[in-house]
Scaffold this active site. Structure first.
Site, PDB file in Angstrom:
ATOM      1  N   GLU A 170      29.309  -6.850  -8.875  1.00  9.81           N
ATOM      2  CA  GLU A 170      30.237  -7.578  -9.747  1.00  9.81           C
ATOM      3  C   GLU A 170      29.718  -7.428 -11.175  1.00  9.81           C
ATOM      4  OE1 GLU A 170      30.588 -11.582  -8.299  1.00  9.81           O
ATOM      5  OE2 GLU A 170      30.865 -10.924  -6.228  1.00  9.81           O
ATOM      6  N   ASP A 409      30.805 -12.647   3.861  1.00 10.24           N
ATOM      7  CA  ASP A 409      30.420 -12.720   2.454  1.00 10.24           C
ATOM      8  C   ASP A 409      28.925 -12.471   2.285  1.00 10.24           C
ATOM      9  OD1 ASP A 409      30.555 -13.201  -0.265  1.00 10.24           O
ATOM     10  OD2 ASP A 409      31.347 -15.225  -0.093  1.00 10.24           O
ATOM     11  N   GLU A 458      36.131  -7.669  -2.162  1.00 10.83           N
ATOM     12  CA  GLU A 458      35.721  -8.075  -3.502  1.00 10.83           C
ATOM     13  C   GLU A 458      35.047  -6.886  -4.185  1.00 10.83           C
ATOM     14  OE1 GLU A 458      33.880 -12.169  -5.395  1.00 10.83           O
ATOM     15  OE2 GLU A 458      32.836 -11.230  -3.725  1.00 10.83           O
ATOM     16  N   GLU A 464      36.436 -16.060 -10.565  1.00  8.52           N
ATOM     17  CA  GLU A 464      35.447 -17.114 -10.332  1.00  8.52           C
ATOM     18  C   GLU A 464      34.325 -17.097 -11.355  1.00  8.52           C
ATOM     19  OE1 GLU A 464      34.055 -16.285  -6.399  1.00  8.52           O
ATOM     20  OE2 GLU A 464      32.576 -14.823  -7.064  1.00  8.52           O
TER      21      GLU A 464
END
Length: 674
Positions: A170, A409, A458, A464
């Protein structure tokens, strides 16, 4: 053209027997439209170079697969034969991310060696790819892979720099000259390179039983592939993360041990003259392994009412909001009222560390039964590590509870061991008719085609991040479609109804000697807001691709903002056709997408105000009704300000659309009923 099989398959074979090593041979393969030319030189090593529209794009770059049995894939090897073919067919994706059909048209060149090893190049009109294959009896220990990308002209890299191979992937993209990226720097895929000859997006697909590829620099005008070696020792995460974090502390001296008869992953170079052309590139899907699921009718795309982003902050009810049965019935009622297909039970539905356990006040069977009565499916979250430790019984429990999907996750790895676990989850979920949404995940790399129940993932810095940072900016949002989204669907989780003008978009002012640049946006973990206008968030549902698309904000906020929520709820999550309208990476993006007879348009802007024309010439003949949500005149000051425009239009209509800083517009276009 037949969508289900080849419309044309032209095959020509050229056999060159006994070509000796040391006798250099240069071979060429071009794209069907002749705009991309790849030159492959086979000697003691193998190099390839690429020209695009007559300009050098990639200078000669070496490729090699290094194994413990054979230090070099090609050195001292003898070419056995060279085969060429042209394929022109139409693929019909089980899950229509960009379109209901994909033209798969390429020219292929395969070089086979007497050692039982092969290199294959495929050249499309929008890029090229190569892969290694082996056909030997013994198992292979792959000690390394050489993947060079030597750019012919000065190259600017959109580099997703990482601290280590242990990562959620990310990241923001920083624009850096390739010559300034050192071999000690590490970046995750996909990566975009801008050159004078065109754009080159680097990624991979058909990643199976192997380690994922990453990028590093060379100190020159080049990048190279690098790979996480197989872990030999891990440690448990520190409390309270021991149920999910497992950092690698020692690694082997090889990246994979695998069967000797196999195809290795495709290395993709997606090529585009303009930024907008990247929005329709589907090479990641085209080159992946075909579906292994015979009946995919149970795989249903849709939207999800999500709980974690908004911290279950519902209000105006007569029960205590939180991780309990009453709260999730409220989510289910909201989903049913707005036609939203799914509700997710994120962290907290099971006692952490035990997927077979129950939580007081959280009656999961009752919640799922209630959801079924309302026509809503339930998706269950889990940490990968607990799932790994309780795999078979946990998967059986998901199915027996009546869940329709799972959201594992916190993987944070793509070494061979972890890649294989992704495949294990996908297969086991398919056997139980469960959708899969991977989080804390690496980028899409082909698994979604082979197991289309892997419906999204993701591997993206999403909404978020506004809960704890100011890094999810409008510029970041308008960069993602041209890089991360090219690899495949991304679960960005859009839809914030609390909107503010972010730090970068707000006009800097000084008040009492203090910089008030942050006066509008605030970092708030439990009541987060976006750094964009309301309409920018709404446009994400058309611009961002995810067949399982989250609605991240609280059901209470959506009910309070029913005009916005009602529009969002009608936006499909899969598409029959995609048409780029405008695009400049990091500045703005606008696309039109068709679902059946209806069209949707989404446009997103960076921090600078601008006007973009909206030409409706993509429409067929006839009259249409359009509903437009556009930034309000004061959206630069109050980001939730918007206006709604309703008009009767046709394909000759051109509208000038004003986009606020961090703004956008979105529209729904339906045939006019007289």
């Amino acid at each position: 053209m037949n969508k289900n099989f080849y419309s044309a398959c032209l095959v020509a074979l050229l056999m060159l027997l006994g070509t000796p090593t040391g006798n250099a041979k240069t071979l060429q393969v071009v794209s069907p439209d002749s705009h991309i030319k790849v030159s492959i030189t086979v000697n003691d090593d193998v190099t390839y170079a690429v020209d695009y529209h007559g300009k050098p794009l990639l200078a000669p770059s070496r490729i090699d697969l290094l194994t413990r049995q054979t230090p070099s894939f090609t050195q001292s090897a003898v070419v056995k034969n060279i085969a060429r073919r042209e394929i022109d067919r139409v693929l019909s994706p089980e899950v229509k991310v960009k379109s209901q059909s994909i033209r798969d048209h390429f020219n292929e060149l395969s070089v086979s060696f007497e050692s039982g090893k092969h290199i294959t190049f495929r050249v499309f009109n929008d890029g090229l790819a190569y892969r290694f294959s082996t056909d030997v009896d013994e198992r292979l220990v792959v000690t390394g892979e050489l993947a060079e990308f030597n750019f012919a002209g000065q190259a600017q890299v959109y580099f997703a720099e990482e601290e280590s191979f242990y990562s959620h992937n990310e990241r923001s993209y920083t624009v850096t000259p390739a010559s300034e990226i050192s071999d000690s720097q590490l970046g995750s895929l996909p990566g975009l390179v801008k050159t004078d000859a065109g754009n080159v997006l680097l990624t991979e697909t058909a990643l199976r039983d192997y380690a994922g590829m990453w990028l590093s620099g060379t100190g020159n005008n080049a990048l190279k592939g690098t790979f996480p070696r197989l872990p030999t020792k891990t440690e448990m995460g520190a409390p309270p993360w021991e149920d999910r974090n497992q950092p690698v502390t020692e690694r082997a001296d090889y990246i994979a041990e695998t069967t000797g008869s196999r195809d290795f992953p495709w290395r993709i170079l997606a090529v585009a003259s303009s930024d907008s052309d990247l929005l329709t590139n589907q090479l990641s899907y085209q080159l992946a392994e075909p579906s292994k699921i015979a009946d995919t009718s149970w795989i249903k795309p849709g939207k999800v009412a999500w709980d974690w982003y908004n911290a279950n902050n519902i209000h105006g009810v007569d029960f205590k909001a939180g991780l309990n049965t009453e709260t999730y019935k409220y989510y289910i009622d909201f989903a049913a009222d707005y036609g939203i297909e799914y509700v997710i039970l994120d962290e907290g539905w099971y006692p952490l560390g035990d997927l077979m356990g129950s939580v007081d006040g959280f009656d999961v069977p009752e919640i799922i039964a209630y959801a079924k009565q309302k026509g809503v499916g339930i998706i269950l979250w889990a940490t990968w590590l607990t799932l790994y430790e309780q795999f078979e019984e946990a998967m059986d429990r998901f199915a027996s509870l009546g869940a329709v999907g799972i959201k594992p996750d916190f993987f944070q790895r793509d070494d061979q061991e972890m890649v294989n676990f992704y495949w294990k989850i996908a297969e086991a979920a398919a056997e139980r008719n469960l959708l899969v949404d991977f989080h804390g995940a690496y980028k899409p790399a082909g698994l979604r085609r082979t197991y289309p129940n892997v419906i999204t993932r993701e591997g993206v810095k999403g909404l978020e991040w506004n809960k704890w940072s100011d890094e999810s900016t409008p510029e970041h949002n308008t960069t993602l479609p041209f890089i991360r989204m090219v690899a495949g669907p991304m679960d960005y989780t859009p839809g914030a109804m609390s909107n503010a003008v972010g730090p970068a978009a707000f006009e800097a002012v000084t008040y009492n000697g203090k910089d008030e640049n942050h006066k509008d946006f605030a970092i708030r973990f439990n009541r987060p807001m976006s750094q964009t206008t309301r309409v920018h968030q709404m446009a994400m549902f058309t611009v961002f691709e995810s067949p399982l698309q989250m609605m991240a904000d609280s059901p209470t906020r959506y009910r309070e903002e029913s005009e916005s929520a009602g529009f969002i709820a009608k936006v499909p999550t899969v598409w029959d056709e995609t048409i780029p309208l405008h695009g400049k990476i990091g500045d703005y993006v606008a696309v039109a997408r068709r679902a059946g007879d209806n069209w949707f348009v989404g446009a997103m802007n960076d921090e600078h105000p601008r006007t973009l024309p909206l030409s409706l010439d993509f429409l067929p003949e006839g009259r249409f009704d359009i509903v437009i949500f556009q930034d309000g005149i004061n959206a630069d000051r109050w980001a939730e300000d918007y206006k709604v425009i309703e008009k009767n239009v046709d394909r000759s209509t051109v509208l000038d659309m004003t986009l606020a800083p961090g703004g956008g517009y979105t529209a729904r276009i339906v045939p006019h009923n007289d």
